[in-house]
Write a protein that holds these residues in place. Structure first.
Motif, PDB file in Angstrom:
ATOM      1  N   ASP A  23       0.854  -1.184   0.000  1.00  0.00           N
ATOM      2  CA  ASP A  23       0.000   0.000   0.000  1.00  0.00           C
ATOM      3  C   ASP A  23       0.889   1.233   0.000  1.00  0.00           C
ATOM      4  O   ASP A  23       1.833   1.327   0.803  1.00  0.00           O
ATOM      5  N   ILE A  24       0.561   2.159  -0.895  1.00  0.00           N
ATOM      6  CA  ILE A  24       1.320   3.404  -1.011  1.00  0.00           C
ATOM      7  C   ILE A  24       0.361   4.567  -0.849  1.00  0.00           C
ATOM      8  O   ILE A  24      -0.717   4.575  -1.438  1.00  0.00           O
ATOM      9  N   CYS A  25       0.781   5.532  -0.059  1.00  0.00           N
ATOM     10  CA  CYS A  25      -0.016   6.741   0.134  1.00  0.00           C
ATOM     11  C   CYS A  25       0.899   7.953  -0.007  1.00  0.00           C
ATOM     12  O   CYS A  25       1.944   8.024   0.648  1.00  0.00           O
ATOM     13  N   VAL A  26       0.534   8.882  -0.871  1.00  0.00           N
ATOM     14  CA  VAL A  26       1.246  10.153  -0.990  1.00  0.00           C
ATOM     15  C   VAL A  26       0.399  11.171  -0.232  1.00  0.00           C
ATOM     16  O   VAL A  26      -0.784  11.344  -0.528  1.00  0.00           O
ATOM     17  N   ARG A  27       1.013  11.818   0.758  1.00  0.00           N
ATOM     18  CA  ARG A  27       0.250  12.673   1.667  1.00  0.00           C
ATOM     19  C   ARG A  27       1.129  13.775   2.254  1.00  0.00           C
ATOM     20  O   ARG A  27       2.305  13.876   1.931  1.00  0.00           O
ATOM     21  N   ASN A  28       0.554  14.556   3.133  1.00  0.00           N
ATOM     22  CA  ASN A  28       1.253  15.577   3.916  1.00  0.00           C
ATOM     23  C   ASN A  28       2.201  16.457   3.102  1.00  0.00           C
ATOM     24  O   ASN A  28       3.410  16.473   3.341  1.00  0.00           O
ATOM     25  N   PRO A  29       1.664  17.217   2.169  1.00  0.00           N
ATOM     26  CA  PRO A  29       2.538  18.120   1.407  1.00  0.00           C
ATOM     27  C   PRO A  29       3.123  19.199   2.326  1.00  0.00           C
ATOM     28  O   PRO A  29       2.452  19.648   3.260  1.00  0.00           O
ATOM     29  N   GLN A  30       4.363  19.556   2.078  1.00  0.00           N
ATOM     30  CA  GLN A  30       5.002  20.622   2.848  1.00  0.00           C
ATOM     31  C   GLN A  30       5.724  21.561   1.901  1.00  0.00           C
ATOM     32  O   GLN A  30       6.399  21.117   0.972  1.00  0.00           O
ATOM     33  N   THR A  31       5.584  22.843   2.175  1.00  0.00           N
ATOM     34  CA  THR A  31       6.281  23.864   1.396  1.00  0.00           C
ATOM     35  C   THR A  31       7.609  24.162   2.082  1.00  0.00           C
ATOM     36  O   THR A  31       7.674  24.274   3.305  1.00  0.00           O
ATOM     37  N   HIS A  32       8.651  24.286   1.280  1.00  0.00           N
ATOM     38  CA  HIS A  32       9.994  24.576   1.781  1.00  0.00           C
ATOM     39  C   HIS A  32      10.584  25.723   0.969  1.00  0.00           C
ATOM     40  O   HIS A  32      10.095  26.052  -0.103  1.00  0.00           O
ATOM     41  N   PHE A  33      11.680  26.265   1.476  1.00  0.00           N
ATOM     42  CA  PHE A  33      12.429  27.285   0.755  1.00  0.00           C
ATOM     43  C   PHE A  33      13.889  26.860   0.733  1.00  0.00           C
ATOM     44  O   PHE A  33      14.429  26.432   1.759  1.00  0.00           O
ATOM     45  N   ASP A  34      14.519  26.972  -0.434  1.00  0.00           N
ATOM     46  CA  ASP A  34      15.936  26.618  -0.514  1.00  0.00           C
ATOM     47  C   ASP A  34      16.792  27.809  -0.078  1.00  0.00           C
ATOM     48  O   ASP A  34      16.269  28.844   0.347  1.00  0.00           O
ATOM     49  N   SER A  35      18.106  27.675  -0.194  1.00  0.00           N
ATOM     50  CA  SER A  35      19.027  28.713   0.281  1.00  0.00           C
ATOM     51  C   SER A  35      18.888  30.025  -0.490  1.00  0.00           C
ATOM     52  O   SER A  35      19.279  31.078   0.005  1.00  0.00           O
ATOM     53  N   LYS A  36      18.311  29.962  -1.689  1.00  0.00           N
ATOM     54  CA  LYS A  36      18.096  31.177  -2.486  1.00  0.00           C
ATOM     55  C   LYS A  36      16.662  31.681  -2.350  1.00  0.00           C
ATOM     56  O   LYS A  36      16.216  32.491  -3.137  1.00  0.00           O
ATOM     57  N   ASN A  37      15.945  31.152  -1.356  1.00  0.00           N
ATOM     58  CA  ASN A  37      14.565  31.517  -1.055  1.00  0.00           C
ATOM     59  C   ASN A  37      13.578  31.105  -2.153  1.00  0.00           C
ATOM     60  O   ASN A  37      12.511  31.694  -2.276  1.00  0.00           O
ATOM     61  N   ASN A  38      13.941  30.103  -2.952  1.00  0.00           N
ATOM     62  CA  ASN A  38      13.015  29.543  -3.934  1.00  0.00           C
ATOM     63  C   ASN A  38      12.096  28.565  -3.233  1.00  0.00           C
ATOM     64  O   ASN A  38      12.534  27.741  -2.438  1.00  0.00           O
ATOM     65  N   LYS A  39      10.836  28.637  -3.558  1.00  0.00           N
ATOM     66  CA  LYS A  39       9.809  27.818  -2.924  1.00  0.00           C
ATOM     67  C   LYS A  39       9.685  26.478  -3.652  1.00  0.00           C
ATOM     68  O   LYS A  39       9.735  26.427  -4.877  1.00  0.00           O
ATOM     69  N   PHE A  40       9.540  25.398  -2.876  1.00  0.00           N
ATOM     70  CA  PHE A  40       9.281  24.088  -3.471  1.00  0.00           C
ATOM     71  C   PHE A  40       8.469  23.246  -2.500  1.00  0.00           C
ATOM     72  O   PHE A  40       8.377  23.547  -1.318  1.00  0.00           O
ATOM     73  N   MET A  41       7.868  22.197  -3.031  1.00  0.00           N
ATOM     74  CA  MET A  41       6.959  21.342  -2.269  1.00  0.00           C
ATOM     75  C   MET A  41       7.549  19.944  -2.165  1.00  0.00           C
ATOM     76  O   MET A  41       8.139  19.444  -3.123  1.00  0.00           O
ATOM     77  N   THR A  42       7.393  19.328  -0.990  1.00  0.00           N
ATOM     78  CA  THR A  42       7.714  17.909  -0.851  1.00  0.00           C
ATOM     79  C   THR A  42       6.454  17.178  -0.434  1.00  0.00           C
ATOM     80  O   THR A  42       5.532  17.769   0.146  1.00  0.00           O
ATOM     81  N   TYR A  43       6.431  15.888  -0.738  1.00  0.00           N
ATOM     82  CA  TYR A  43       5.295  15.032  -0.427  1.00  0.00           C
ATOM     83  C   TYR A  43       5.807  13.831   0.352  1.00  0.00           C
ATOM     84  O   TYR A  43       6.846  13.276   0.023  1.00  0.00           O
TER      85      TYR A  43
END
Length: 167
Positions: free
Chosen positions: A5-25
């Motif tokens: 069973d696989i579940c993709v959940r709990n998205p989180q927004t992050h910022f890298d060292s150059k303040n670029n926004k990205f999402m992890t799951y």
């Protein structure tokens, strides 16, 4: 009975060292299968890592039609909750379809992607056969975790810790 069973959940927004926004799951895997090293795991991945995995599977198995990923969100607000929910469903569908493909189920890179927090450069090294043969055993002994358990995991491993990694 074999079951994964696989579940993709709990998205989180992050910022890298150059303040670029990205999402992890978060990818949660519950495996009652001899194919998997861990019966349960949770790790986080970015969309670009899913893209790399698909590209790698297509390269390693050109005769197999790899499942599709959800589309890139060029003209949408990719941080809009409905877009995030749609993307998570698409990523989960992608992984579930990959699990159904026998070659992928037995692929080391696929397993490391799903059940370890190895960063993309280490996944690439492993896929190219450039990693020490003992490193996978150490990763699995750590429950697929390299970052939270031992921040200097790679330093210890490269210095010959051989399974005696300290948190």
């Amino acid at each position: 009975m074999e079951r994964v069973d696989i579940c993709v959940r709990n998205p989180q927004t992050h910022f890298d060292s150059k303040n670029n926004k990205f999402m992890t799951y978060e990818i949660a895997v519950t495996a009652k299968s001899t194919c998997f090293a861990l019966p349960f795991s949770t790790i986080r991945r970015q969309f670009l890592e899913f893209k790399w995995l698909r590209k790698q599977l297509r390269s390693d198995y050109p005769y197999i039609n790899a499942p599709n990923l959800p589309p890139n969100l060029y003209f949408s607000d990719k941080y809009d909750p409905s877009c995030i929910a749609h993307r998570m469903k698409g990523l989960e569908r992608f992984l579930e379809e990959c699990i159904q493909i026998k070659n992928y189920r037995s692929d080391t890179t696929f397993h490391l992607f799903l059940q370890s927090d190895l960063p993309l450069p280490k996944l690439k090294e492993q896929n190219e056969g450039k990693c020490d043969p003992n490193f996978m055993e150490l990763v699995w002994k750590q429950g697929g975790k390299t970052q939270p358990i031992a921040p200097d995991f790679w330093e210890q491993f490269e210095n010959g810790a051989e399974g005696k990694l300290t948190p």
